[in-house]
Design an enzyme around this catalytic site. Structure first.
Site, PDB file in Angstrom:
ATOM      1  NE  ARG A 149       6.402  -8.330  11.276  1.00 34.19           N
ATOM      2  CZ  ARG A 149       6.298  -9.447  11.140  1.00 34.19           C
ATOM      3  NH1 ARG A 149       7.283 -10.175  11.162  1.00 34.19           N
ATOM      4  NH2 ARG A 149       4.801 -10.015  11.312  1.00 34.19           N
ATOM      5  N   GLY A 153      -6.974 -11.245   9.682  1.00 33.41           N
ATOM      6  CA  GLY A 153      -6.057 -10.039   9.862  1.00 33.41           C
ATOM      7  C   GLY A 153      -4.955 -10.729  10.365  1.00 33.41           C
ATOM      8  CD  GLU A 184       3.103  -3.671   6.812  1.00 33.02           C
ATOM      9  OE1 GLU A 184       2.447  -2.785   7.609  1.00 33.02           O
ATOM     10  OE2 GLU A 184       2.607  -3.891   5.511  1.00 33.02           O
ATOM     11  CG  PHE A 216       1.432  -7.800   0.037  1.00 26.76           C
ATOM     12  CD1 PHE A 216       2.339  -8.276  -0.847  1.00 26.76           C
ATOM     13  CD2 PHE A 216       0.803  -8.799   1.074  1.00 26.76           C
ATOM     14  CE1 PHE A 216       2.893  -9.671  -0.682  1.00 26.76           C
ATOM     15  CE2 PHE A 216       1.351 -10.083   0.995  1.00 26.76           C
ATOM     16  CZ  PHE A 216       2.382 -10.439   0.406  1.00 26.76           C
ATOM     17  CG  ASP A 223      12.199  -9.362   7.439  1.00 27.73           C
ATOM     18  OD1 ASP A 223      12.395  -9.217   8.569  1.00 27.73           O
ATOM     19  OD2 ASP A 223      13.058  -9.752   6.538  1.00 27.73           O
ATOM     20  NE  ARG A 253       1.138  28.085  25.618  1.00 26.06           N
ATOM     21  CZ  ARG A 253       0.046  28.541  25.300  1.00 26.06           C
ATOM     22  NH1 ARG A 253      -0.149  29.793  24.431  1.00 26.06           N
ATOM     23  NH2 ARG A 253      -1.276  28.314  25.910  1.00 26.06           N
ATOM     24  CG  LEU A 280      -1.946 -11.235   4.226  1.00 22.50           C
ATOM     25  CD1 LEU A 280      -2.094 -12.764   3.571  1.00 22.50           C
ATOM     26  CD2 LEU A 280      -0.896 -11.136   4.980  1.00 22.50           C
ATOM     27  CB  SER A 281      -5.916  -7.817   5.752  1.00 21.18           C
ATOM     28  OG  SER A 281      -4.810  -7.454   6.259  1.00 21.18           O
ATOM     29  CD  GLU A 282      -9.022 -13.389   2.721  1.00 19.16           C
ATOM     30  OE1 GLU A 282     -10.042 -14.252   3.252  1.00 19.16           O
ATOM     31  OE2 GLU A 282      -8.492 -13.766   1.781  1.00 19.16           O
TER      32      GLU A 282
END
Lengths: 382, 85
Positions: A239, A131, A360, A123, A236, A264, A125-127
């Protein structure tokens, strides 16, 4: 509201756990070090139906309900957040969004391929300069004789290194719009990225689009509705996957910590018998239980197609991603030097957890959404 | 859909919108809730899920026109149109 798992969901959880324990957990640290997950694992995920878990059987999916899908994300996330992130971007962000908003032709062509993992999806979307501020994207489209030319750069795109299909969100005269772009489209090039803090095997990359032309039938959703329709649906879906994956990280940290505390010895007694260890374990288990209930609640509402499922998914993601960090930090502290060394998984969980609060929709974005809903009225939240 | 259920539809829409914008915010049935800035970025998606669940309709790509969703009156008209199909 009954959040108890049905017999089918319990059987699925057993299946997921068995697959993860034998096929994924023993190799996850190596994937993290090497910076990729092998194609053989992706093939296995496809054969198991995990890449099309929620897609209808008619498209080759397993037709799982959302609650079961949450369990899958939790179990995969318990072992390997990079592998879980493949499921997030491939299934949640892309396949489920095509299922919801794709044309008949898009669904019939892509969903059977995606369901079995014969093609992988990512997907875009971010560049570099966009963000959380998704409306700030600069990648552009222009209409040319019924086709669309895309130009721009996408960055931080999970599994872009090996994906065959990209959803590219771009701006143009008719508003922000989403396009389906195949890897072999002339003008599309992939530049792998390295050096990420966590989910190191998630094969992130930049997508460069230069005079990249796609036909009009590749528009996903309605022209100009890229953000409210496609991005919001995808995020959605994503997420929910990240919420359950974060829960998986926290659960892994808790299980490993209890195991370690049982064996331990320090100051002449087992760690589990130290009161401060009991305090840590109690805090961890309470947070894990609370996140479990929020994730189950979101899954239950998603299966009912309740409009409140959207903010409840946000709430689950917000809490689960935050407690993955606190629980992982406690696990590192409890393990001492071992928790800081790559011979154990704890340090990987600690690094992976950090990423969960950013992807997300960052923690800050969730805070805005949850606070706005709460101020309007607590009925949709509590 | 008969007139009784039409009236019911408007009440259900108002109730949903009140929950989303806040009980103390005043708006009338002809007021554009998007233009008035009463809703956040998740609202459009929540609205689609609400319409589909409450009125047993499927919102298609071609239905995504801000005009359909901008006011209580328009939402009611949209539902009636979808139900008539």
């Amino acid at each position: 509201m009954n959040l108890e798992l049905t017999a089918t969901q319990q059987a699925l959880r057993k299946e997921f756990r068995s697959f993860v324990d034998t096929e994924l957990l023993p190799y996850a640290n190596a994937y993290d070090k090497e910076g990729y997950i092998p194609l053989e694992l992706i093939q296995q995920l496809g054969e198991q139906g995990y890449l099309g878990a929620t897609l209808p059987v008619e498209y080759g999916g397993r037709g799982m309900d959302q609650l079961s899908y949450g369990l899958l994300n939790e179990e995969i996330g318990r072992a390997c957040s990079s592998t879980r992130s493949l499921i997030t971007v491939h299934t949640s962000l892309t396949a489920e969004t095509i299922l919801r908003w794709g044309t008949k032709g898009q669904k019939e062509h892509w969903l059977p391929l995606l369901a079995r993992g014969l093609k992988l999806a990512a997907f875009g979307l971010s560049e570099p300069d966009a963000g959380s501020d998704t409306a700030g994207i600069k990648t552009s489209y222009t209409e040319q004789n019924g086709s669309y030319e895309l130009n721009g750069v996408k960055k931080w795109i999970t599994f872009a290194q090996i994906a065959d299909l990209y959803v590219i969100v771009a701006r143009g005269e008719q508003g922000i719009t989403a396009f389906l772009v195949e890897r072999n489209t002339p003008g599309l090039t992939i530049k792998p990225m390295e050096g990420i803090l966590g989910t190191r095997a998630s094969m992130i990359a930049e997508i460069h689009l230069k005079h990249c032309v796609v036909p009009a039938e590749n528009i996903l959703g309605r022209k100009g509705w890229g953000l409210p329709q496609i991005v919001n649906t995808a995020l959605d879906n994503g997420r929910y996957s990240v919420a359950c994956g974060s829960l998986g990280i926290a659960r892994a940290c808790l299980e490993d910590s209890i195991q370690y505390a049982r064996t331990r010895q320090q100051y002449g007694q087992l760690l589990k018998d130290h009161q401060l260890t009991k305090q840590k374990i109690t805090n961890m288990v309470t947070e894990v239980k609370a996140a479990t209930l929020l994730c189950r609640n979101a899954g239950f509402l998603r299966d009912k197609k309740d409009p409140d499922s959207i903010i409840q998914t946000s709430l689950a993601k917000y809490h689960a991603s935050r407690i993955a960090n606190t629980v992982a930090a406690d696990a590192v502290q409890l393990h001492g030097a071992l928790g800081c060394h790559d011979s154990l998984s704890i340090q990987r969980y600690f690094r992976d957890a950090r990423v969960m609060e950013i992807i997300e929709g960052s923690t800050e974005i969730q805070q805005i959404l949850i606070a706005d809903h709460s101020i309007a009225g607590l009925d949709t939240i509590l | 859909m008969d007139t009784t259920t039409q009236a019911g539809a408007r009440t259900i829409i108002r109730e949903f919108l009140r929950k989303r914008v806040g009980q103390d915010i005043q708006f009338n049935d002809a007021e554009d809730i998007f233009a008035a800035g009463l809703v956040n970025s998740l609202f459009a998606l929540e609205l689609v899920v609400f319409l589909e669940q409450s009125f047993d309709i499927t919102v298609e790509n071609e239905d995504l026109n801000l005009q359909n969703f901008s006011t209580v009156e328009n939402l009611e008209a949209f539902i009636l149109k979808k139900k008539d199909k």
